[in-house]
Scaffold this motif. Sequence first.
Motif, short mmCIF file in Angstrom:
data_model
loop_
_atom_site.label_atom_id
_atom_site.label_comp_id
_atom_site.label_asym_id
_atom_site.label_seq_id
_atom_site.Cartn_x
_atom_site.Cartn_y
_atom_site.Cartn_z
N GLY A 126 -2.96 4.32 -1.77
CA GLY A 126 -4.06 3.70 -2.30
C GLY A 126 -2.99 2.56 -2.14
N ALA A 127 -4.04 1.32 -2.41
CA ALA A 127 -3.11 0.07 -2.24
C ALA A 127 -3.68 -0.75 -3.52
CB ALA A 127 -4.41 -1.39 -1.06
N GLN A 128 -2.26 -2.01 -3.26
CA GLN A 128 -2.20 -2.80 -4.66
C GLN A 128 -3.48 -3.50 -5.22
OE1 GLN A 128 1.12 -5.32 -3.94
NE2 GLN A 128 0.92 -5.93 -5.96
N ARG A 129 -3.40 -2.97 -6.63
CA ARG A 129 -4.83 -3.54 -7.33
C ARG A 129 -4.80 -5.02 -6.90
NH1 ARG A 129 -5.13 -0.94 -13.64
NH2 ARG A 129 -6.03 0.50 -12.61
N PHE A 130 -6.19 -5.71 -7.46
CA PHE A 130 -6.37 -6.71 -7.09
C PHE A 130 -5.68 -7.07 -8.21
CE2 PHE A 130 -10.16 -5.42 -3.42
CZ PHE A 130 -8.70 -5.71 -2.29
N GLY A 131 -5.25 -8.60 -8.27
CA GLY A 131 -5.48 -9.32 -9.48
C GLY A 131 -4.36 -8.55 -10.61
N ALA A 132 -3.69 -7.80 -9.64
CA ALA A 132 -2.04 -6.73 -10.62
C ALA A 132 -1.20 -7.38 -9.72
CB ALA A 132 -2.71 -6.05 -10.50
N GLU A 133 -0.94 -8.75 -9.93
CA GLU A 133 -0.04 -8.96 -8.76
C GLU A 133 1.30 -9.87 -8.82
OE1 GLU A 133 -2.99 -10.08 -7.74
OE2 GLU A 133 -3.25 -8.81 -5.55
N ASP A 134 0.65 -10.20 -10.43
CA ASP A 134 1.62 -10.51 -11.73
C ASP A 134 2.41 -9.57 -12.34
OD1 ASP A 134 1.75 -13.69 -11.02
OD2 ASP A 134 0.90 -14.17 -12.30
N ALA A 135 1.61 -8.45 -12.47
CA ALA A 135 2.16 -7.31 -12.89
C ALA A 135 3.62 -6.59 -13.16
CB ALA A 135 0.70 -6.45 -13.45
N ASN A 136 4.51 -6.29 -14.01
CA ASN A 136 5.70 -6.27 -13.90
C ASN A 136 5.52 -4.84 -12.99
OD1 ASN A 136 6.36 -8.15 -15.36
ND2 ASN A 136 7.43 -7.12 -17.13
N GLU A 137 4.80 -3.83 -13.47
CA GLU A 137 4.25 -2.43 -12.16
C GLU A 137 3.84 -3.22 -11.02
OE1 GLU A 137 1.73 -1.55 -15.17
OE2 GLU A 137 2.99 0.64 -15.96
N THR A 138 3.81 -1.91 -10.07
CA THR A 138 3.48 -2.12 -8.71
C THR A 138 2.62 -0.96 -8.67
OG1 THR A 138 5.59 -2.39 -7.82
CG2 THR A 138 3.61 -2.24 -6.28
N ILE A 139 1.08 -1.54 -8.82
CA ILE A 139 -0.19 -0.76 -8.92
C ILE A 139 -0.81 -0.56 -8.38
CG2 ILE A 139 -1.58 -0.10 -10.24
CD1 ILE A 139 -1.55 -2.09 -12.97
N PHE A 140 -0.69 0.88 -7.66
CA PHE A 140 -1.99 1.49 -6.83
C PHE A 140 -3.16 1.60 -7.08
CE2 PHE A 140 2.37 0.61 -4.99
CZ PHE A 140 2.28 0.40 -3.95
N SER A 160 1.11 -0.86 -0.35
CA SER A 160 -0.09 0.30 -0.33
C SER A 160 0.74 0.84 -0.33
CB SER A 160 -0.94 -0.18 1.52
OG SER A 160 -0.33 0.03 2.59
N TYR A 161 0.37 2.13 -0.37
CA TYR A 161 0.84 3.14 -0.12
C TYR A 161 -0.06 4.68 0.19
CZ TYR A 161 2.00 8.20 -1.98
OH TYR A 161 2.70 9.91 -1.77
N GLY A 162 0.93 5.21 1.28
CA GLY A 162 0.01 5.96 1.82
C GLY A 162 1.18 7.44 2.61
N THR A 163 0.29 8.80 2.75
CA THR A 163 0.82 9.73 3.25
C THR A 163 0.31 10.20 4.25
OG1 THR A 163 1.18 11.80 2.19
CG2 THR A 163 -0.08 10.38 1.14
N THR A 164 0.97 10.99 5.12
CA THR A 164 0.48 11.60 6.54
C THR A 164 -0.81 12.87 5.86
OG1 THR A 164 2.50 10.67 7.26
CG2 THR A 164 1.26 12.99 8.41
N MET A 165 0.71 13.17 4.48
CA MET A 165 -0.79 14.42 4.32
C MET A 165 -2.18 14.25 3.58
SD MET A 165 1.35 16.79 4.34
CE MET A 165 1.31 16.09 6.41
N PRO A 192 -7.81 3.67 -14.25
CA PRO A 192 -8.27 3.16 -13.15
C PRO A 192 -9.49 2.09 -14.03
CG PRO A 192 -9.09 5.62 -13.71
CD PRO A 192 -8.36 5.06 -14.88
N VAL A 193 -9.04 0.97 -12.77
CA VAL A 193 -10.41 -0.02 -13.55
C VAL A 193 -11.62 -0.08 -13.09
CG1 VAL A 193 -9.22 -1.92 -14.08
CG2 VAL A 193 -9.33 -1.86 -11.80
#
Lengths: 472, 369
Positions: free
Chosen positions: B272-286, B261-266, B340-341
């Motif tokens: 964001g959280a890692q996209r469901f079903g995209a675990e095999d992607a070369n990119e790390t999608i949030f 996941s990616y979060g910011t104090t601001m 987005p999906v």
Amino acid sequence: MSDVLDELFQIDALGPSGAYRSRNRMTVTEVGGKPVAELSLAPAPYVSRAMSALRKADTMDREARLAAIARAGEAFQNGTIAGLSPDEYHRMVSRISGLGIAEVRSAAGKIAAYSQQAWDRAQFARPLGVVPTTDHPSVGKGVGLWVRRGDVFGVHAAGNHPAIHGGWLEALALGYRVAVRPSRREPLTPHRLVTALHEAGFGHDHVIFLPTDYAAADEMIHASDLAMVYGGADVIAKYSGTRLLPQGPGRSKILIAGEHDWRDYVDLVVESASRGGGTGCTNVTTILVEGDRSVAADFARAVADKLALIPSLRPEDECAVLPVQPIEEARRIESYLLETAQGTEAMLGGEGIVDDLGDGSAVMRPAVHVLDSAADVQTKGIELAFPCLWFAPWSPEDGLAPLKSTLNLVLIGAEDGLIEAGLEDGSIRNVYAGAVRSYFSAPNMPHDGYLADFLMKSKGYVRVPDALPPAP
Amino acid sequence: MSHAANPILELPFGTLPDPDAYIQAAMAWHFDPETGSPFWLERAKTLDFDPRADVKSHADLALFPNVTDEIRDVPAASFIPKGYGSKSQVLAIIESGGTTGAPKALPLMADFAQLMVDRDVYIFEHYGLTHEKNWLLFSPSGPHGALEQARRGARAYGVLPFAIDMDPRWVKKEIGAGKQAEADAYAEHLLDQALFIMRGQNIGYIRLTPPILSRICRHDEWVDLIRENVSYIHWGGASMDADTRHFYMDEMFPGMTLAGSYGTTMALGSGGAQRFGAEDANETIFDPTLSPYTTFEVRDANTGERVEYGQRGQLVVNHVSKALLLPNNAERDAVTRIAPVNPNQIGDSIADIAPLVEFKGQKVIEGVY
């Protein structure tokens, strides 16, 4: 586009479970910018697990491993390894590194020679009281034995010259398991050598090839018992520690003292500066000559006139001597040189040293500058990877100070006192007294200390029968 | 006294408001003298537009200046919307990393913390995380909000949270001072403490940072314990490249759910959280799982224009909730803009977060190597 990239030579990581090809690959280019290979960069956890496997592996017995190293060296020089014939390998390294192809071929020969001598070379560092093996006849009387200081040896290698890869074969011969992190500039040589070692019988968990980014390189060093790190002063500072053997800058120097006529030594200096393209740490950087500044200037001019005759050639030319670099890199080094050289007198290269070959690469032409005094040597006398010389006047009153921080110090015409002072000084690694070229070496001589000094320690050993002798 | 907010500002997780109506209600809340925060009511005087009249949609949030650098000098209490009536709704004051100068401190309101908990539970359920095993949380507490938020998630999920506190400021200080060995010793200290928990507390889920996971790989006992017991590792707080992710999933921990996941104090720790079903992607999608409250845009760092999908740019985070307004925050992160999906998602999805690099002339280092 992808068709083109698929044809690039793939330099995979060679870890405990075989070749590993990463998604994140670095394109290895020729000096002119043309892509020739792709280098897989192993992620940090891959490095951790590979090092863990190395730690758990067994060491081959001595006879078997020495024979395997020798076979690998023979194949490295003459065989087709990873699909590359020797000629293809030489040409590729030459085009990637910018070193003249004859120098690359000679380096391959040196690695092959090292592979035959790895054990014997290590023995030069063995203390007098230490016997070579446990079956030595003196063990009944008590002897010293040589044992490894650790099991896993890491090599954070340089890419300036292929021959540096001959060095770590000594660690392998002494029974270390070895991880080599190649320079990203020239990873081909260690890839070929490690592949040859595997084909010669070394287990994939005994010697591994770990191309990585800098963060994962730290991981490799961390997980090693002992490591050898090549680099400039900044890299050396980062990794300093007792487990680390830094291979630092050379800053080799020649002093011509006394009544000797410098004219006799022009060729010695030219060869010391230019052999191997001037890319080595044993190539001379600074020349001090006894006399006033005009003497240094005259000497510098004579050397410059000769160096100026070396032709600019593409690295694959059989006669190429001067190194070739990508043009932007060449310009960057040039501006650093010109900045440093401000306030000095240029005899060669004062307007620049870049000779554009027109294909995106450039020859690094020699540079010769004259410093006003010996006091400027330590601040101005920078070492760069091409023939780049700094001449300075010297007098006996200047003493040893300008000669310090030196790998190879050549003292011609020096008084015995200065030679002794040089031998005692901790910042001077080697002293060559007399008319010797700065790159001189012999198999029994240490380069920057013996590598085996660092790899081995001595242990007391005695072996007598288990039964006590009958009471008298 | 508290004021009733427009109910559109108080929808539960998973119920999506009409985006424009939502923004207009939020502007009405944050810029009404009766309900807005002291910071925004004062700051509004120097804006060259009227948020209540001019900001009608997410796109209009670009009218706002990026005020995140002003936050260092503002008391956290100034960010509490007056409409909450009292400070009793403040669960915590959470601070940014604070590596350079004073940290930024913001109040975390209970209603937004609950939205984040509900979102987390939704993700745990998606991955089928067991309720039968306990959690190990490597996370910063103290001035930071992450550990407490993770504990709230554990309470909601009905599991026991075992926590190892981490002080990221100390580590950064040590590394900044060149004391790598001390930073290493600190990290080993964290692992040493956690190993006791791993051995005896039935841990099935670990929340950690990529550097901690990387360090775990040095220790065979750790690796074995994880292989035996752990089914889900959640990572955040730093980036992880695709090679590293795949090495964990394919080689080290086959069968493991590894999600980041990616979060910011601001944005109060959301993002964001890692996209469901995209675990095999070369990119790390949030994906921005708390859209429309926390949303992303990817812009060209120089021109401010949105980049095309697949292109790299600077991450801009908008946070618009009842609890806090912090729009148009350009982070020091470069990301890839991803389509987005979810058709209801506001703004971009993002991938491959990395520090925004400023290109300068490279220094020549002396030497032949």
